[in-house]
Design a protein around this motif. Sequence first.
Motif, PDB file in Angstrom:
ATOM      1  N   UNK A 246      46.609  22.987  83.333  1.00 28.95           N
ATOM      2  CA  UNK A 246      47.409  23.582  84.013  1.00 28.95           C
ATOM      3  C   UNK A 246      47.335  23.167  85.529  1.00 28.95           C
ATOM      4  N   UNK A 247      46.171  23.114  86.102  1.00 24.41           N
ATOM      5  CA  UNK A 247      46.150  22.647  87.466  1.00 24.41           C
ATOM      6  C   UNK A 247      46.789  21.199  87.514  1.00 24.41           C
ATOM      7  N   UNK A 248      46.659  20.405  86.635  1.00 19.91           N
ATOM      8  CA  UNK A 248      47.316  19.010  87.088  1.00 19.91           C
ATOM      9  C   UNK A 248      48.664  19.185  86.750  1.00 19.91           C
ATOM     10  N   UNK A 249      49.154  19.898  86.034  1.00 20.77           N
ATOM     11  CA  UNK A 249      50.679  20.169  85.635  1.00 20.77           C
ATOM     12  C   UNK A 249      51.217  20.611  86.920  1.00 20.77           C
ATOM     13  N   UNK A 250      50.383  21.797  87.528  1.00 23.43           N
ATOM     14  CA  UNK A 250      50.936  22.284  89.056  1.00 23.43           C
ATOM     15  C   UNK A 250      51.027  21.223  89.871  1.00 23.43           C
TER      16      UNK A 250
ATOM     17  N   UNK B  56      52.095  35.237  88.125  1.00 21.12           N
ATOM     18  CA  UNK B  56      52.433  34.688  86.916  1.00 21.12           C
ATOM     19  C   UNK B  56      51.534  33.665  86.376  1.00 21.12           C
ATOM     20  N   UNK B  57      51.016  32.930  87.332  1.00 23.46           N
ATOM     21  CA  UNK B  57      49.877  32.040  86.825  1.00 23.46           C
ATOM     22  C   UNK B  57      48.599  32.596  86.388  1.00 23.46           C
ATOM     23  N   UNK B  58      48.295  33.708  87.192  1.00 29.23           N
ATOM     24  CA  UNK B  58      47.251  34.277  86.608  1.00 29.23           C
ATOM     25  C   UNK B  58      46.987  34.961  85.097  1.00 29.23           C
ATOM     26  N   UNK B  59      48.330  35.372  85.090  1.00 24.20           N
ATOM     27  CA  UNK B  59      48.417  36.067  83.656  1.00 24.20           C
ATOM     28  C   UNK B  59      48.402  34.728  82.622  1.00 24.20           C
ATOM     29  N   UNK B  60      49.219  33.835  82.878  1.00 24.15           N
ATOM     30  CA  UNK B  60      49.308  32.605  82.183  1.00 24.15           C
ATOM     31  C   UNK B  60      47.631  31.955  81.682  1.00 24.15           C
ATOM     32  N   UNK B  61      46.835  32.094  82.603  1.00 24.91           N
ATOM     33  CA  UNK B  61      45.518  31.307  82.354  1.00 24.91           C
ATOM     34  C   UNK B  61      44.577  32.701  81.904  1.00 24.91           C
ATOM     35  N   UNK B  62      44.954  33.900  81.866  1.00 21.38           N
ATOM     36  CA  UNK B  62      43.897  34.853  81.277  1.00 21.38           C
ATOM     37  C   UNK B  62      43.316  34.292  79.777  1.00 21.38           C
ATOM     38  N   UNK B  63      42.269  34.341  79.680  1.00 21.10           N
ATOM     39  CA  UNK B  63      41.349  33.952  78.307  1.00 21.10           C
ATOM     40  C   UNK B  63      41.636  32.532  78.065  1.00 21.10           C
ATOM     41  N   UNK B  64      41.884  31.749  79.064  1.00 22.66           N
ATOM     42  CA  UNK B  64      42.180  30.328  78.591  1.00 22.66           C
ATOM     43  C   UNK B  64      40.729  29.449  78.803  1.00 22.66           C
ATOM     44  N   UNK B  65      40.623  28.460  78.232  1.00 28.79           N
ATOM     45  CA  UNK B  65      39.505  27.644  78.306  1.00 28.79           C
ATOM     46  C   UNK B  65      39.543  26.658  79.538  1.00 28.79           C
ATOM     47  N   UNK B  66      38.379  26.136  79.884  1.00 27.64           N
ATOM     48  CA  UNK B  66      38.293  25.526  81.138  1.00 27.64           C
ATOM     49  C   UNK B  66      39.166  24.192  80.995  1.00 27.64           C
ATOM     50  N   UNK B  67      39.213  23.590  79.770  1.00 29.08           N
ATOM     51  CA  UNK B  67      40.023  22.430  79.775  1.00 29.08           C
ATOM     52  C   UNK B  67      41.433  22.787  79.653  1.00 29.08           C
TER      53      UNK B  67
END
Length: 844
Positions: free
Chosen positions: A227-231, A211-222
């Motif tokens: 997302x990492x901070x939210x996690x 789920x997390x991998x799919x959510x981050x697909x083709x997203x910028x480093x920012x």
Amino acid sequence: MFLPWVLGSLGFLFGSSITVQICRHESKFIKKIVEDVLRKVNRVYLHVATHPAALESRAEKVMAVLSMGSAEEVRMVGIHGMGGIGKTTIAKAVYNSICDGFDGSSFLSNIKDISKQPNGLANNSTQLKSLAGSRKWFGVGSRIIATIRDERLLTELEVDQRYKVEALNLEESLQLFCWHAFRRPNPKNGYLELSKRVVDHVQGLPLALEVLGSHLFKRSQLEWESVVEKLLHIPHDQIQKKLRISFDTLDDQSKAIFLDIACFFIGMDKNYIMKILDGCGFFPVIRVSVLLERSLITIGQSDHKIKMHDLLRDMGREIVREASPNHIGKRSRLWFHQDLVNTLRSHLGTKAVEGLCVDVSAREDVIVSTEAFAKMVNLRLLKINSLRFTNWCYEKLSKELRWLCWHRCPLKVLPPNLDLDNLAVLDMRFSNVKKVWKETKILHRLKILDLSYSVYLVKTPNFVGLSSLERIEFEGCTSLTKVHQSIELLEKLVFLNLSQCNNLKELPDSICNLRSLETLNLSGCSKLDRLPEHLGRLESLRKLFADRSAIKQLPASLGLLKNLEHLLLAGCKEELTAKSLFPSFSRFVSTRSAAAPSTLLPASFSHLSSIQWLDLSHQNLSDSDISIDFGSFPFLYHLDLRGNKFYNLPAGISNHSSTISLITITNGLKTIETWDLRHRSKETTSSYLQESESEGSFCSNHKYFEACSPCRDVPNWFDYKEMGTSLLFHMPSSSIGESRAMIVCNVYCVNEKHNGSNYDSLTICYRNKSKGYETFDIHADHRVFNKNVGQDHIWITYLARLIFEEMKADVGDEIEVSTEVQGRILVKKCGIHLPVYSYDKNKK
């Protein structure tokens, strides 16, 4: 095939696998082939996973328990584990790989959702009976696979085997995550550290990784960083939705227990937590079992600590947050440090608060008013480590407290206006209290009292009003000098820990009336020189730890302790004055008459019929001090006699009637030549002997017995002898039901010409030269060896049959045993004896 609500899927494979048969009519044979081909051509295979990771190895383990080679039986297998761990994926992979071998097959998925629809299956364990109630419903050779979270239901189904799906390791997790986040097995440039942070948070849960991998697909480093901070604070919505499936079906009290654990109790001792939850009226025995069965928590097999996957923990905490997202003081449980401190300082707590946990670090000083607790009238759980109050109005604290944890409490005595009437656990480790209460306190619900390392505590409280106490901890209370005689009134007391109370000089005789006491720990009570005369009245006592005390003589009533299993009487190690290759050998060269005979062991000692673990090390015992026959202890499996002055092997050891997995006598015996260990006839078990800090010992998984003594030659009864450091032999045969052990010895001295490293060690290597397998033991002594030994010594050890299993040794294999030395040790001769003994292959 997937089962109901907490189940994932239930797959049926009917009939028997295809076998080639000689048919009477060729047309029938051809028809069977055509039907088989058409069945395979028309087969619709299940979608397993777009990016499978570590799937093949897990599917192979399920295949193994399915026993596909056994075509004459109907076999049921359960795959269980927490939500999102990959149970369904594994079941689909197995289904696809074997379905062609059956006359018919079916895969029933999403049974929980279907059961909620009109005319759906009943949403309880009756679904199991509806789908697979009897093996008679299925054809010979059928296989039934059930995936399920609630392991208990597999018991109702009476499955033949179970497979628990474990979390992915770090490498597997990163690969799966990357397939979904980058469509490749490794991170793109610049994303490695971010990927690792996500993977670390998820901790091997395939669902979360997907789920997390799919959510981050083709997203910028920012976006990734966001997302990492939210996690770190809020779980991903889709993960929570999936993980809440098991939680939502719990009853209210089970939900409360889960949330209490998620917010406060992860990593804590199970029994400790159970006392708290029982005090809350939650009937935790049944409900904690439910949480275990549904994979919402785990309990460590060795440390018995309750554990919870981080995602489940975060899910529980998010459930608490959702109840009042904007008003912290209206949440049922408070644990986030800064929010909690602000709430206390602003007096924002409400009656909704049931639990509060604040642990002030040594670098900060948090002071609040007791008024902050005035509105928290339903507060059950309170942890306020190092917290200080500005006033003494402790009546403001809730009267519903079941757990008060106040480590490093600054008070010298607990105030009388602190209402603890409903308290189940009072935990005040490292506190400043000198006296627990000024007056006698009536707390009939208190089960655990822990004042460990409260170094100013002078005496225990009066126990008159504490009738429900089951566990008392005073470990490390170095100022404690007196145990109140009213302790005899604690009829339910099971555990009493007074270890390291090094100013405690005596115990009250009344302590002998504790008929329920199972563990008494007096380790390190260095001024305690006697035990009560009527100690034998402790009829339930199983463990008595009195090592490193000043006790010189045990009471005659000791032999009445028929249930005693562990007895530790190790003395304090003395500073070594004589010089020897091994420090313990110095005791051999000293004059025996220098010490008075020991009176430590009474004549009744041999009556301890249940003893299993006995430590008499460093008690300066000699042959005349032990008149007992160790053969009278039928259950003894661990015996430590280090640091004594035995000239002969104590009676009953060489022909013990049971299995002693470890005997340690690393001291100077008069001679080893007369020892004949060939007739040890019992199977030994694996044991672990850690390296001693001063005497040196072998780190072995197989050691049964070891000893050292002055000796010039290998005993005559050894099968193989060689000059030097190694020897070879061929593995001899054994009769059915018999096996071989190994007795190894080395004759050694100090190499006077050595002028190199002062670090001395021996490594014994065991090699199967025919097959290439090997194992070894390492001996190291961290003290400087003196080169003036004075005479040769022999080291001898008895190893269990497992040493041969590690080498994969079969009859005829060439085995080499060699000694590699470092430092000043010089091995002169070596020997091997291979005793034969009978054993039960089924014995654990």
